[in-house]
Scaffold this active site. Structure first.
Site, mmCIF file in Angstrom:
data_model
loop_
_atom_site.group_PDB
_atom_site.id
_atom_site.type_symbol
_atom_site.label_atom_id
_atom_site.label_comp_id
_atom_site.label_asym_id
_atom_site.label_seq_id
_atom_site.Cartn_x
_atom_site.Cartn_y
_atom_site.Cartn_z
ATOM 1 C CG HIS A 128 -31.300 -41.573 -6.408
ATOM 2 N ND1 HIS A 128 -31.858 -40.792 -7.397
ATOM 3 C CD2 HIS A 128 -30.197 -40.896 -5.979
ATOM 4 C CE1 HIS A 128 -31.135 -39.695 -7.556
ATOM 5 N NE2 HIS A 128 -30.124 -39.724 -6.701
ATOM 6 C CG ASP A 201 -30.290 -46.632 -9.963
ATOM 7 O OD1 ASP A 201 -29.150 -46.458 -10.437
ATOM 8 O OD2 ASP A 201 -30.853 -45.794 -9.234
ATOM 9 C CD GLN A 204 -24.083 -44.142 -5.789
ATOM 10 O OE1 GLN A 204 -22.885 -44.336 -5.655
ATOM 11 N NE2 GLN A 204 -24.589 -42.923 -5.945
ATOM 12 C CE LYS A 227 -24.620 -41.202 -9.286
ATOM 13 N NZ LYS A 227 -24.390 -40.010 -8.457
ATOM 14 C CB CYS A 370 -31.842 -37.597 -4.766
ATOM 15 S SG CYS A 370 -31.246 -35.999 -5.345
#
Length: 411
Positions: A128, A201, A204, A227, A370
């Site tokens: 991303h 990261d 998600q 999220k 993105c």
């Protein structure tokens, strides 16, 4: 990684796992009759859990400034804000001496990480933009092209780490395009073998899987509340304190300073306050901590099982639709969170998304997510369609999406 529970039978009907705000919201369609909205855009911003909304209502009644007030409500609000750090630390299995910095979102967290990192950074080309641009703009990024398999991709990363000293490996926990999960423990071990740290990261990943900073060997972890079923947009960077304390403050202002004089001499705080100048997003932090507690109470075994059944139903349905092509990065990926991306022959991604919305009240995401380099690499430079789901999703929602897509391809 925690394996998804393999149960012998999947019931025909799959109920939502937890109530979310707005589950009964109706939206207009071109047929004229409103329908209940089917939300398949959890990967962008998940709806708030009803329990989180309740916690926010309580906090709003006692909301006041943090850190700078002796009044009762200021003390209560400050206590909630600081207690949230420990809640977040436990939620992601952090070490006792890790620093928890609250930020605006994952992008802000990774930009802070780029600010404190004292050397080269190795990063994959599938990331991303939030885990790509903060590194490439420094001029110290070494971008590794992913391979068609996870195993070969890990080998390429290790070869790059071995080729020259690097301070950090920055890697996604789960792709925001395909949902495929990377082997974080293996990658952490590879980074440490070559004297580098690892940042994950996890935007998600944390809504779907139990994460352990300590047992997986993660040095820094970034994610967002929006999220994680928490509104108001707060983010987190949690990790080792030495780089955070050695770097200049991310922002200059009140709260980050221990002492200031007019001669330009400033004494900066250490710890999280060093990088949290200004009034923080207290309600966002309260919501994030409440969501973390709720997910732990539900249990990631149940979350994984619910998601696995929905995912299998979705994948089987997409595979039966002519002209629908799903996107994958790796041939050997064995784990995937609740995300699927696909393209429909002879239709742009935007036209598919608009059709689903205006005719069936189904909300999906279209575009390049993105992750422009990844979409070009996968052969869809103009974008694709992404569906993502979570605790508030049912089998009826999946069936409605598949039925709507079937209507589209038959036209």
């Amino acid at each position: 990684m925690t394996a998804v529970l393999d149960r012998a039978a999947c019931p025909a009907s799959i109920r939502p796992l937890a109530p979310v705000v707005g589950a009964d919201t109706t939206v207009p369609t071109i047929a004229g009759d409103p329908v209940v909205y089917a939300n398949f855009d959890y990967a962008a911003s998940a709806p708030a859990l009803a329990s989180v909304a309740g916690r926010l209502s309580e906090a709003l009644a006692e909301y006041a400034s943090v850190h700078r007030g002796a009044g009762h409500l200021s003390q209560v609000t400050t206590a909630r804000y600081e207690q949230a750090r420990e809640t977040v630390r436990r939620f992601v299995g952090g070490r006792s001496d890790d620093t928890v910095v609250f930020t605006r979102n994952t992008t802000d967290s990774i930009n802070l990480a780029a600010h404190i990192t004292p050397g080269d950074v190795v990063v994959l080309d599938i990331e991303h933009h939030a885990n790509l641009l903060p590194w490439t703009r420094t001029g110290r990024a070494r971008v590794v092209p992913s391979a068609v398999t996870v195993d070969e991709t890990v080998e390429r990363i290790e070869a790059e780490l071995a080729s020259a000293p690097a301070a950090l490996l920055a890697i996604t926990g789960a792709s925001n395009v395909t949902g495929e999960v990377l082997p974080i423990g293996r990658l952490a071990a590879a980074a440490h073998r070559h004297g580098a740290r690892i940042l994950v990261d996890a935007a998600q990943l944390v809504p779907h899987r139990a994460v352990s900073i300590a047992s997986w060997g993660i040095d820094y972890l970034a994610f967002s509340g929006h999220k994680l079923y928490a509104p108001f947009g707060a983010g987190v960077l949690i990790g080792r304190s030495d780089w955070l304390d050695a770097a200049e403050p991310y922002l200059a202002g009140g709260g980050a300073t221990a002492d200031v004089d007019l001669d330009g001499v400033v004494a900066w705080h250490s710890g999280p306050a060093r990088h949290e100048a200004g009034s923080p997003n207290t309600l966002g932090v309260v919501a994030l901590a409440a969501a973390a507690r709720e997910l732990q109470e539900i249990g990631f075994e149940e979350i994984g099982y619910h998601e696995h059944r929905l995912q299998r139903r979705l994948d089987d349905g997409l595979a039966r639709l002519p002209g629908v092509h799903t996107l994958r990065i790796f041939d050997d990926a064995t784990d995937r969170v609740g995300i699927a991306a696909f393209a429909v022959e002879n239709h742009t991604a935007r036209s598919v998304a608009e059709y689903l919305s205006v005719t069936h009240g189904v909300g999906v995401r279209d575009g390049k997510f993105c992750a422009h380099p990844l979409l070009r690499k996968l052969g869809y430079p103009d974008g694709a369609v992404r569906v993502s789901f979570g605790l508030g999703t049912s089998s009826d929602d999946v069936d409605r999406l598949l039925s709507a897509l079937s209507d589209l391809v038959q036209r």
